[in-house]
Design an enzyme around this catalytic site. Structure first.
Site, PDB file in Angstrom:
ATOM      1  N   HIS A 126      16.798 -22.840  49.202  1.00 12.46           N
ATOM      2  CA  HIS A 126      18.667 -23.595  49.207  1.00 12.46           C
ATOM      3  C   HIS A 126      19.710 -22.828  49.275  1.00 12.46           C
ATOM      4  O   HIS A 126      20.798 -23.401  49.755  1.00 12.46           O
ATOM      5  CB  HIS A 126      18.344 -24.967  48.093  1.00 12.46           C
ATOM      6  N   GLU A 127      19.091 -22.085  48.832  1.00  7.99           N
ATOM      7  CA  GLU A 127      20.373 -20.572  48.021  1.00  7.99           C
ATOM      8  C   GLU A 127      20.679 -20.392  49.046  1.00  7.99           C
ATOM      9  O   GLU A 127      22.185 -19.243  49.888  1.00  7.99           O
ATOM     10  CB  GLU A 127      20.587 -19.908  46.840  1.00  7.99           C
ATOM     11  N   HIS A 176      22.864 -21.317  51.503  1.00  6.17           N
ATOM     12  CA  HIS A 176      24.602 -21.437  51.294  1.00  6.17           C
ATOM     13  C   HIS A 176      24.486 -20.096  51.455  1.00  6.17           C
ATOM     14  O   HIS A 176      26.237 -19.918  52.375  1.00  6.17           O
ATOM     15  CB  HIS A 176      24.713 -21.283  49.590  1.00  6.17           C
TER      16      HIS A 176
END
Length: 352
Positions: A20-21, A24
């Site tokens: 997920h990170e 980003h």
């Protein structure tokens, strides 16, 4: 084996957060935004390394993580700061985390289905003797059930689920000879058939051979079904049919993963079930993170759009710190909710 399954579950949950990170991070780098730190885990850092302008860290608590960008919640004079980017770039960066979780869930299912030989399908391959629903104006052999009352059929069991939710009259769409055929107000109820112990609808479903295309289609349909389950769960929560005690946080999810492995008949079945559950959690995280709640990515996108509308209308730039205050308050409430859920998870594990 329980300890091994718990360790594997913790590792997999950490991977979901890391991916997920990473979404980003990759989107921020691609959009030219300055990333000050990329961290996996929370709490004190056990490993830190500076590479270029970014600090890469591994933290002691294996849940969570963050991608700290310059000017994320405040005004900045740095032209590469997050708040100084065009709105479309910021939206891409915010959505990238959830998109990566969804794609990871899809990839896991693709891998799990890679060894399949066949899949149960929604194609009607036959009818029981005396079934009244087979006719030139009704259902026919070769029909593939596509929708029931507007709901897409992703898995064969959706058919029985949606029929059970109805009142005996349905709007059914089938794929027949390559085209969609709609059966409006089609009446269908389970009936008694010779040799059967319970009432049935009287049709048989077939199988699709697992060609590469069929595998990919079934992987996509399974992932979409995961998303449907998440939305159904949210609907139940809003309606009050489920309570706080029914929700699970990181501790509860890890416990469910480990329990899934323990209930399997063999180690291979356990791994399959754990990874299948991991794919579901990945899709769950993708959807939950895009809810329009402050501190979540969806909340940031929502406020970003609201801010853009206000600034476009008033021709006056708003101070990003006010949005930061909203997200800070949302984070406090979110952490409080997570603490309550974690406490419930621990009590549930101890008392079961």
């Amino acid at each position: 084996m329980t300890v091994l399954y718990i360790a594997l579950a913790i590792l997999l949950f950490g991977v979901l957060i890391a991916v997920h990170e990473l979404g980003h991070f990759a989107a921020a780098k691609a959009c030219g935004v300055k990333v000050e730190e990329f961290a996996i885990g929370m709490g004190p850092a056990v490993f830190r390394k500076q590479k270029g302008e970014t600090v890469y860290s591994l933290r002691c608590i294996p849940f969570g993580g963050f991608c700290a960008m310059a000017g994320e919640d405040e005004a900045s004079g740095d032209p590469r700061a997050f708040t100084n980017q065009a709105a479309w770039k910021r939206i891409i960066i915010l959505v990238a985390g959830a998109a990566m979780n969804f794609l990871l869930g899809l990839l896991i299912v693709v891998i799990l289905y890679s060894g399949a030989y066949a899949f149960r399908s929604s194609e009607l391959v036959g009818f029981m003797d005396g079934c009244p629903y087979e006719s030139s104006e009704g259902l026919q052999v070769g029909d593939r059930v596509y929708k029931i009352n507007g709901k897409r059929i992703y898995q064969f069991y959706n058919i029985s689920d949606f029929l059970a939710q109805g009142d005996g009259t349905y709007d059914i769409v089938v794929i027949r000879d390559g085209r969609k055929v709609e059966l409006k107000d089609f009446k269908m109820v389970p009936l008694e058939y010779p040799g059967q112990q319970q009432k049935m609808y009287g049709f048989y479903l077939g199988y699709d051979l697992a060609t590469p295309g069929v595998k990919l289609q079934n992987a996509w349909d399974t992932t979409m079904q995961f998303g449907r389950w998440v939305w159904l769960g949210l609907e139940e929560l809003v309606r009050g049919n489920v309570g706080m005690e029914d929700m699970a946080g990181p501790v509860g999810i890890v416990d469910m993963m480990a329990e899934t492995g323990e209930q399997a008949e063999s180690a291979s079945d356990a791994l399959y079930s754990i990874f299948y559950f991991t794919a579901f959690i990945a899709v769950n995280l993708a959807i939950m993170n895009m809810l329009p709640i402050p501190a979540l990515d969806g909340g940031r996108v929502f406020l970003l759009i609201v801010t853009w509308v206000i600034e476009s209308t008033s021709r006056k730039k708003l101070d990003p710190k006010y949005e930061g205050y909203i997200h800070a308050a949302g984070m406090v409430l979110l952490l409080g909710l997570m603490a309550i859920i974690m406490f419930n998870d621990i009590i549930r594990i101890v008392t079961k």
